[in-house]
Design a protein around this motif. Sequence first.
Motif, short mmCIF file in Angstrom:
data_model
loop_
_atom_site.label_atom_id
_atom_site.label_comp_id
_atom_site.label_asym_id
_atom_site.label_seq_id
_atom_site.Cartn_x
_atom_site.Cartn_y
_atom_site.Cartn_z
N UNK A 89 0.87 -1.19 0.00
CA UNK A 89 0.00 0.00 0.00
C UNK A 89 0.90 1.23 0.00
N UNK A 90 0.33 2.39 -0.22
CA UNK A 90 1.09 3.63 -0.12
C UNK A 90 0.15 4.79 -0.41
N UNK A 91 0.03 5.70 0.54
CA UNK A 91 -0.88 6.84 0.33
C UNK A 91 -0.44 7.66 -0.88
N UNK A 92 0.85 7.56 -1.23
CA UNK A 92 1.37 8.41 -2.31
C UNK A 92 1.66 7.61 -3.57
N UNK A 93 1.11 6.41 -3.68
CA UNK A 93 1.42 5.57 -4.84
C UNK A 93 0.18 4.77 -5.26
N UNK A 94 -0.43 5.20 -6.34
CA UNK A 94 -1.62 4.48 -6.81
C UNK A 94 -1.25 3.05 -7.19
N UNK A 95 -0.03 2.90 -7.72
CA UNK A 95 0.42 1.58 -8.13
C UNK A 95 0.48 0.63 -6.92
N UNK A 96 1.03 1.13 -5.84
CA UNK A 96 1.11 0.29 -4.64
C UNK A 96 -0.29 -0.05 -4.13
N UNK A 97 -1.20 0.92 -4.19
CA UNK A 97 -2.56 0.65 -3.70
C UNK A 97 -3.27 -0.36 -4.60
N UNK A 98 -3.02 -0.28 -5.92
CA UNK A 98 -3.63 -1.26 -6.82
C UNK A 98 -3.14 -2.66 -6.48
N UNK A 99 -1.84 -2.78 -6.27
CA UNK A 99 -1.30 -4.09 -5.87
C UNK A 99 -1.92 -4.55 -4.56
N UNK A 100 -2.03 -3.62 -3.63
CA UNK A 100 -2.60 -3.96 -2.33
C UNK A 100 -4.03 -4.48 -2.48
N UNK A 101 -4.80 -3.81 -3.31
CA UNK A 101 -6.19 -4.25 -3.52
C UNK A 101 -6.22 -5.66 -4.12
N UNK A 102 -5.32 -5.91 -5.08
CA UNK A 102 -5.27 -7.26 -5.67
C UNK A 102 -4.89 -8.30 -4.62
N UNK A 103 -3.91 -7.96 -3.79
CA UNK A 103 -3.50 -8.91 -2.75
C UNK A 103 -4.63 -9.16 -1.75
N UNK A 104 -5.31 -8.08 -1.37
CA UNK A 104 -6.45 -8.24 -0.44
C UNK A 104 -7.50 -9.14 -1.08
N UNK A 105 -7.79 -8.88 -2.36
CA UNK A 105 -8.81 -9.70 -3.02
C UNK A 105 -8.41 -11.18 -3.01
N UNK B 165 -9.50 -18.13 7.01
CA UNK B 165 -8.34 -18.40 7.88
C UNK B 165 -7.78 -17.11 8.48
N UNK B 166 -7.88 -16.01 7.76
CA UNK B 166 -7.24 -14.77 8.25
C UNK B 166 -8.19 -14.00 9.18
N UNK B 167 -7.58 -13.29 10.11
CA UNK B 167 -8.36 -12.42 11.01
C UNK B 167 -8.49 -11.03 10.42
N UNK B 168 -7.54 -10.66 9.59
CA UNK B 168 -7.59 -9.35 8.97
C UNK B 168 -6.38 -9.15 8.10
N UNK B 169 -6.26 -7.94 7.54
CA UNK B 169 -5.06 -7.61 6.78
C UNK B 169 -4.40 -6.37 7.39
N UNK B 170 -3.08 -6.33 7.25
CA UNK B 170 -2.30 -5.20 7.74
C UNK B 170 -1.94 -4.33 6.55
N UNK B 171 -2.30 -3.04 6.63
CA UNK B 171 -2.04 -2.14 5.52
C UNK B 171 -1.01 -1.08 5.96
N UNK B 172 0.11 -1.00 5.26
CA UNK B 172 1.19 -0.09 5.65
C UNK B 172 1.06 1.26 4.94
N UNK B 173 1.90 2.20 5.34
CA UNK B 173 2.09 3.48 4.64
C UNK B 173 0.79 4.20 4.32
N UNK B 174 -0.18 4.11 5.22
CA UNK B 174 -1.40 4.88 5.02
C UNK B 174 -1.11 6.35 5.30
N UNK B 175 -1.90 7.21 4.69
CA UNK B 175 -1.73 8.65 4.87
C UNK B 175 -2.80 9.21 5.79
N UNK B 176 -3.51 10.21 5.33
CA UNK B 176 -4.54 10.83 6.16
C UNK B 176 -5.77 9.92 6.27
#
Lengths: 345, 345, 345
Positions: free
Chosen positions: A80-96, A105-116
């Motif tokens: 993820x990355x508040x300043x990188x659409x590319x990173x967020x797109x990857x993050x969304x794919x990984x979450x999906x 099996x998972x309890x949740x996901x951890x999302x890094x580099x969030x902004x506001x």
Amino acid sequence: MPRLCRTFQTAPAAVPREDSAKYLRSGLTAEGFALPDWLVPDLEDGTAPEMKDAALENTVELLSEHGEAFAGELWPRVQWGYDSERARDRGREEIETLVREVGAEIDGVVVPKVGRAADVRRALDAVAEFERTYGHDEGSIELSIIVETARAVSDLSEIARLGEDGRLAGLVFGPVDYTAELGGREFDGSRPTWPALLERLSNEASANDLVAVGGPFDQLFEERAGVTFYNGDAYADQVEREAAVGLDGSWSLHPNQTEQANRIHTPRPEELRRDVGRIEAFQDAKSEGTGAVSVDGQMIDEATFKNFANTVETVRRIHETRPRQTDERFDDALLERALALDTEW
Amino acid sequence: MPRLCRTFQTAPAAVPREDSAKYLRSGLTAEGFALPDWLVPDLEDGTAPEMKDAALENTVELLSEHGEAFAGELWPRVQWGYDSERARDRGREEIETLVREVGAEIDGVVVPKVGRAADVRRALDAVAEFERTYGHDEGSIELSIIVETARAVSDLSEIARLGEDGRLAGLVFGPVDYTAELGGREFDGSRPTWPALLERLSNEASANDLVAVGGPFDQLFEERAGVTFYNGDAYADQVEREAAVGLDGSWSLHPNQTEQANRIHTPRPEELRRDVGRIEAFQDAKSEGTGAVSVDGQMIDEATFKNFANTVETVRRIHETRPRQTDERFDDALLERALALDTEW
Amino acid sequence: MPRLCRTFQTAPAAVPREDSAKYLRSGLTAEGFALPDWLVPDLEDGTAPEMKDAALENTVELLSEHGEAFAGELWPRVQWGYDSERARDRGREEIETLVREVGAEIDGVVVPKVGRAADVRRALDAVAEFERTYGHDEGSIELSIIVETARAVSDLSEIARLGEDGRLAGLVFGPVDYTAELGGREFDGSRPTWPALLERLSNEASANDLVAVGGPFDQLFEERAGVTFYNGDAYADQVEREAAVGLDGSWSLHPNQTEQANRIHTPRPEELRRDVGRIEAFQDAKSEGTGAVSVDGQMIDEATFKNFANTVETVRRIHETRPRQTDERFDDALLERALALDTEW
């Protein structure tokens, strides 16, 4: 009382070794005090760029195999990355992929580099969307964030209040990215420790019933006189500082660190003995109608009582799901007293 | 310049002794440096649950008797709790009784365990309602709050700005409940001291002309080699830390602590002598048209001047209502100079 | 990456000497490491009340003469006060004169003693108005503020977000006024250092791409055994504390302080050598496809990499405009490697 998260152990989900899932496998099969409360298969900074696909595959495969038997919680960290659409797109794919393949099996996901706060809302929406798409109960897949940007710290109160809707579960400090973003520097080999931020992280987590976790300590080994050894003292110092200000747990990068942090975030035997004794003395006095009680020269009122009750309740919470740890740590008689006690004021 | 509140002395309003009002009576009749600036008859945590009714009766009776003669301010602490309707109902009843019976004697009420800004508004409304019902002047009965929950700390800026309407008068730190709520712990016998929170408390109080007070220190006595003695060093360390960051006063649990905190929050004789000298030198230079002045190697500008003026004005404020204290502390010649000085830049 | 502001050197714009512009002239003609990144002709607290007119004249005259040749930025500090209409009127007049007479030479104005966000907006509006009136490009004259009141600290997040419109450029701490406003005091000769506020200042600056600068250190000289000498150790300690938490620069009151702060805020040779080495090792490994790399026992991931890249990019930024400084500080080979490096992850 927030959930158990004494240890937040990240494991690179793919490494360039024969068994690329070596660290993930070892985390999933750990036992005793080496069992992390939260295991975090790391698809982000812990995994090299060219191994990201393997990391996602490993996570899906090993969580399918070991997820159900694992006694702790499972929280993959995505990109993820508040300043990188590319990173967020990857993050969304990984979450999906994670929600689709191992959503149970998972309890949740951890999302890094969030902004506001608006960026954290994007991450919450992504989880909600795939949870719905793949038919999981609403709110069954939670979100924890790494607090490691100036924007997230600036908006921390507002972000933490997003926890009122129930999906946001944890705030985890990320000091390395944070220090880079602020331009902090080392002097005499010490990096800034951000004590004011830790106070605030602990406060906002408590104000919104979230889990709060400290940052990683990566000077795992020390060398002296030609011998390299595990740097346990410095890590213990950090974990104690975190426990003192009320963080629920500490970040672990290694099974040794997990053993240490699980122990430090568990009350010490003498701490349990002292606080059980104080509560027993107080309850005796109350039943005799004496009112306020002084034990060891300290008056016990409702506020001090709550601190003693915290100790006992933490031990009970650990005992419920990790009896091997409480059995190893406390003698039977003391544990019995702790379990039998009335912790109501 | 905020009002005088060097000491915030809580006294349990009823204790299981022959004279259940023993501590309250002793606070109301204290003299010299043992006289607290604010005396707080404690109906909350300092009083055992089964003595709450007696505590309210004692407070009404003793404030009726001694209130008018008491040189400090009177601020009963009532029950409250952002998370307990029952506690708030009791608090409202206590506020009503106090306003009805001794509304002319009290300066305000202290409300503990407040949560977010909305909860503080509830407490403000309760005071306003009974003030009106029982015919007191609007705003004549004020409110101070104990800041001891994560929610109150999260909303601290918003809460402090409620002071703009004039009824909110003070912010008092409550570290024991706060530490319990955040899950903080002791290591090596030391509890967390929350330095970042103290900075912020001092700031928000100053931004809104409120009084700021530190938390209680309850390790009143120490034992060494079989002898129990008053633990004055550790308390003085805490009070100095609080004075350094601009808190107006410190919490006292014992007349000894009141004596100490009153003294520490009063400028030291050498501090007054130094700052009076600097202001005199500056005023001389100004009248000679020399402009900026360097005294003891330090240039005096408007900003440094304000710090020196603070010292003098605090002494004057104390002298107005507690001349016994200033007479005891400063020699006559120095006090005369401090009173005669022009503290305008 | 924010602009270069390792040093914020204030110079009284008029002093009661034969050459009343002595300090201003010396700042404008400084060279090497004594050249401040930002020179601040001080019309406010550094100039005596009766010399304010001369100060403004000197500033206009010397900036006209030396402004274009000066390699750093020029930021006159005007009068202001959130609680004084008179001070704000004077400030507006000073801003108008500066913009009219030397609007092309100055980079912005420094406004002290601002209060809540609304007061900072007033200062922004004043600059915008005169910029327009005197035909300068929109946004060409910026604003930095001194953060030195409780109100400004209370509103710091909101104030810093005003930076989104592009005119607000810097946040500078003013500890002397701040300590006076909060009523802070010295104990054992030490003043409060406000570490939590510094963390927050650094954070809000980074969250909004502003420059952050620490406060002045005015104990310039020390006396011991009859000898007076420059107090360089204590100043270096303060500057290192500021650099550690990511402040871009430090306040200087004297050319010696400028020399020190410029050096401390420049990476040390061994720091540059270490981080250049780590980046080179990482880039080698990446091109060989090894993925994550461990150098000196520390794993390099994207987060740690950013800290190393910070070091290199700071050196490059300095080299662009102050090659004399980088040439003096680093050997040619190392500097070459730093300039040639790929700092992209």
